[in-house]
Design an enzyme around this catalytic site. Structure first.
Site, PDB file in Angstrom:
ATOM      1  N   CYS A 201       0.707  -1.058  -0.197  1.00  0.00           N
ATOM      2  CA  CYS A 201       0.123   0.084   0.274  1.00  0.00           C
ATOM      3  C   CYS A 201       0.641   1.807   0.184  1.00  0.00           C
ATOM      4  CB  CYS A 201      -0.990   0.236   1.242  1.00  0.00           C
ATOM      5  SG  CYS A 201      -1.606  -1.154   1.370  1.00  0.00           S
TER       6      CYS A 201
ATOM      7  N   HIS B 227      -3.751   6.696   3.129  1.00  0.00           N
ATOM      8  CA  HIS B 227      -4.016   5.278   2.605  1.00  0.00           C
ATOM      9  C   HIS B 227      -5.126   5.201   2.953  1.00  0.00           C
ATOM     10  CE1 HIS B 227      -3.955   1.368   1.375  1.00  0.00           C
ATOM     11  NE2 HIS B 227      -4.072   1.088   2.510  1.00  0.00           N
TER      12      HIS B 227
ATOM     13  N   ASN C 218     -10.122  -0.746  -0.135  1.00  0.00           N
ATOM     14  CA  ASN C 218      -8.779  -0.566  -0.006  1.00  0.00           C
ATOM     15  C   ASN C 218      -8.514  -1.471  -1.032  1.00  0.00           C
ATOM     16  OD1 ASN C 218      -5.794  -1.680   0.451  1.00  0.00           O
ATOM     17  ND2 ASN C 218      -6.041  -2.379   2.226  1.00  0.00           N
TER      18      ASN C 218
HETATM   19  O1  UT7 Z   1      -3.785  -1.731   3.940  1.00  0.00           O
HETATM   20  C1  UT7 Z   1      -2.898  -2.104   4.671  1.00  0.00           C
HETATM   21  C2  UT7 Z   1      -2.942  -1.560   5.754  1.00  0.00           C
HETATM   22  N1  UT7 Z   1      -4.100  -2.505   6.222  1.00  0.00           N
HETATM   23  C3  UT7 Z   1      -4.905  -1.580   7.302  1.00  0.00           C
HETATM   24  O2  UT7 Z   1      -4.858  -0.899   7.387  1.00  0.00           O
HETATM   25  C4  UT7 Z   1      -6.005  -2.716   8.179  1.00  0.00           C
HETATM   26  C5  UT7 Z   1      -6.366  -3.039   9.553  1.00  0.00           C
HETATM   27  N2  UT7 Z   1      -6.943  -3.313  10.269  1.00  0.00           N
HETATM   28  C6  UT7 Z   1      -8.118  -3.184   9.872  1.00  0.00           C
HETATM   29  O3  UT7 Z   1      -8.272  -2.623   8.785  1.00  0.00           O
HETATM   30  C7  UT7 Z   1      -9.366  -4.167  10.868  1.00  0.00           C
HETATM   31  O4  UT7 Z   1      -8.172  -4.670  11.961  1.00  0.00           O
HETATM   32  C8  UT7 Z   1     -10.481  -4.687  10.296  1.00  0.00           C
HETATM   33  C9  UT7 Z   1     -11.065  -4.164   9.649  1.00  0.00           C
HETATM   34  C10 UT7 Z   1      -9.900  -5.921   9.669  1.00  0.00           C
HETATM   35  C11 UT7 Z   1     -10.881  -5.929  11.461  1.00  0.00           C
HETATM   36  O5  UT7 Z   1     -11.983  -4.905  12.181  1.00  0.00           O
HETATM   37  P1  UT7 Z   1     -11.837  -5.236  13.549  1.00  0.00           P
HETATM   38  O6  UT7 Z   1     -12.743  -4.089  14.417  1.00  0.00           O
HETATM   39  O7  UT7 Z   1     -10.356  -5.152  14.136  1.00  0.00           O
HETATM   40  O8  UT7 Z   1     -12.016  -6.808  13.649  1.00  0.00           O
HETATM   41  P2  UT7 Z   1     -12.185  -8.091  14.891  1.00  0.00           P
HETATM   42  O9  UT7 Z   1     -11.193  -8.698  13.740  1.00  0.00           O
HETATM   43  O10 UT7 Z   1     -11.168  -7.881  15.553  1.00  0.00           O
HETATM   44  O11 UT7 Z   1     -12.854  -8.823  14.602  1.00  0.00           O
HETATM   45  C12 UT7 Z   1     -13.897  -8.566  15.675  1.00  0.00           C
HETATM   46  C13 UT7 Z   1     -15.055  -9.463  15.309  1.00  0.00           C
HETATM   47  C14 UT7 Z   1     -14.186 -11.152  15.400  1.00  0.00           C
HETATM   48  O12 UT7 Z   1     -15.484 -12.208  16.156  1.00  0.00           O
HETATM   49  P3  UT7 Z   1     -15.778 -12.258  17.614  1.00  0.00           P
HETATM   50  O13 UT7 Z   1     -14.727 -12.798  17.439  1.00  0.00           O
HETATM   51  O14 UT7 Z   1     -15.052 -11.005  18.097  1.00  0.00           O
HETATM   52  O15 UT7 Z   1     -16.819 -12.794  18.277  1.00  0.00           O
HETATM   53  C15 UT7 Z   1     -14.702 -11.070  14.191  1.00  0.00           C
HETATM   54  O16 UT7 Z   1     -15.114 -12.481  13.913  1.00  0.00           O
HETATM   55  O17 UT7 Z   1     -15.998  -9.475  13.531  1.00  0.00           O
HETATM   56  C16 UT7 Z   1     -15.931 -10.494  13.237  1.00  0.00           C
HETATM   57  N3  UT7 Z   1     -15.835 -10.316  12.035  1.00  0.00           N
HETATM   58  C17 UT7 Z   1     -16.807 -10.041  10.881  1.00  0.00           C
HETATM   59  N4  UT7 Z   1     -18.113  -9.912  11.262  1.00  0.00           N
HETATM   60  C18 UT7 Z   1     -18.724  -9.181  10.289  1.00  0.00           C
HETATM   61  C19 UT7 Z   1     -14.239 -10.713  11.049  1.00  0.00           C
HETATM   62  N5  UT7 Z   1     -15.177  -9.809  10.068  1.00  0.00           N
HETATM   63  C20 UT7 Z   1     -15.867  -9.729   9.745  1.00  0.00           C
HETATM   64  C21 UT7 Z   1     -17.213  -9.747   9.192  1.00  0.00           C
HETATM   65  N6  UT7 Z   1     -18.369  -9.950   8.922  1.00  0.00           N
HETATM   66  N7  UT7 Z   1     -16.120  -9.556   7.552  1.00  0.00           N
END
Ligand code: UT7
Length: 333
Positions: free
Chosen positions: A119, A260, A290
């Site tokens: 990125c 980004h 993204n």
């Molecule tokens: O481009 C390069 C740089 N990339 C980035 O900067 C991305 C950085 N990270 C992020 O943007 C975020 O961490 C994400 C958008 C990828 C994820 O968001 P989050 O708030 O960190 O969610 P999480 O991974 O902690 O997941 C929270 C919950 C989980 O369920 P439990 O374990 O709490 O029951 C996941 O299983 O959300 C669940 N989950 C979803 N639920 C519905 C993960 N993906 C999904 C989904 N729909 N698509």
């Protein structure tokens, strides 16, 4: 790695972007994996993304964006001396996608090569091109961020497939005349201790393409999102602060920050830490998700064409991605 002063200034003479026609909405994704529009919008800010057609390659997206940038710069492809394509989804492992772009747009004189910095790639390309122009090696350059991430997305993995999209953005850089704008300061950084946080583990020499590796989705993007999130905020804030300081500006002097486009919560956190009001931070990830190396490039073009800044304004570009890598640029437009 910091900037060093140089006698020859380099300006952005034109920008362009292109996204494929096909829109994949959150609603449609909800029929493919266990997710919802509400979750995706709340956690990321993304509402839809673009998906390239089977016969539309990264080079095609890049060439379309490049031709628009050339048109805005008032230049012909034949004038271009250097093409750098930043991508993690090249048409082929070799030759470089930049070589296909050179042929497609008819830039027969240009030296062409790719860089891989995920990125951060477009801003890495900006720094490289700026330096090669200011050193006198080239008069101008076409820098492009282009991705067909849909080909490296695991469409069964809801934690990643909702995030990514396809597209391309380009900019023409050239020697600046007196009184024109200039790329004032640039910054790049890398932390190779954290390669495992965001990667496509297969398809290279470590885990070549085999039926078994493909069955395990090793050719697709995997990310430890929460970890990447925290580091992205810190590194992008630091990189932006460095170029702002080196340019001799303060937050009040900045007309537009172009970050980004990965997550709206990351963008809001950076705006907050830089003390730049949200209305001066450009966001288009709701439309495209993204797009890795293309994201800052597309955002720069849209901000430019929609009047988010004008000639003479101070703008800051900042990116973060796999590597981990980060980069920023301060530009007097
Ligand atoms: O481009 C390069 C740089 N990339 C980035 O900067 C991305 C950085 N990270 C992020 O943007 C975020 O961490 C994400 C958008 C990828 C994820 O968001 P989050 O708030 O960190 O969610 P999480 O991974 O902690 O997941 C929270 C919950 C989980 O369920 P439990 O374990 O709490 O029951 C996941 O299983 O959300 C669940 N989950 C979803 N639920 C519905 C993960 N993906 C999904 C989904 N729909 N698509």
């Amino acid at each position: 790695m910091s900037d060093q002063s140089s006698a020859i200034e380099v300006c952005v003479a034109g920008t362009g972007s292109y996204v494929p026609e096909r829109i994949l909405s959150n609603e449609e994704l909800s029929t493919m994996v266990d997710t919802s529009d509400e979750w995706i919008v709340t956690r990321t800010g993304i509402r839809e993304r673009r998906i390239a057609a089977d016969d539309e390659f990264t080079s095609h997206l890049a060439s379309k964006a490049a031709l628009k940038a050339l048109e805005q710069a008032g230049m012909q492809a034949a004038d271009i001396e250097l093409i750098i394509v930043a991508t993690i989804t090249p048409d082929t492992p070799t030759p470089a996608t930049a070589c296909y772009v050179q042929q497609q747009i008819g830039a027969a004189r240009a030296v062409a090569f790719d860089i891989s910095a995920a990125c951060s790639g477009f801003l890495y390309a900006m720094k490289i091109a700026k330096r090669l122009i200011s050193d006198g090696a080239f008069q101008n350059a076409l820098i492009i961020g282009a991705e067909k991430l849909s080909t490296v997305t695991n469409w069964d993995d809801r934690s990643t497939c909702v995030l990514f999209g396809d597209g391309a953005g380009a900019a023409v850089l050239r020697r600046a005349e007196a009184g024109e704008g200039a790329i004032v300061a640039t910054e790049m950084g890398t932390d190779g201790n954290l390669t495992h946080l965001l990667e496509i583990p297969g398809g290279g020499s470590a885990k070549p393409i085999t039926a078994e590796n493909v069955n395990q989705h090793l050719h697709t993007l995997s990310m430890q999102g929460r970890e990447v999130f925290k580091i992205a905020v810190t590194r992008m804030k630091e990189a932006a602060e460095k170029v702002i300081e080196r340019a001799g500006w303060s937050a009040d002097d900045i007309a537009c920050v172009i970050p980004h486009q990965a997550n709206l919560r990351i963008i809001d956190a950076i705006a907050d830490r830089l003390a730049v009001p949200n209305e001066r931070v450009f966001v288009n990830l709701d439309k495209y998700g993204n797009t890795s190396a293309a994201a800052v490039a597309i955002a720069l073009d849209e901000a430019n064409r929609t009047g988010a800044f004008k000639r003479g304004d101070h703008i800051v570009l900042v990116a973060f991605g796999a590597g981990l890598t980060w980069a920023a640029a301060a530009i007097r437009w």
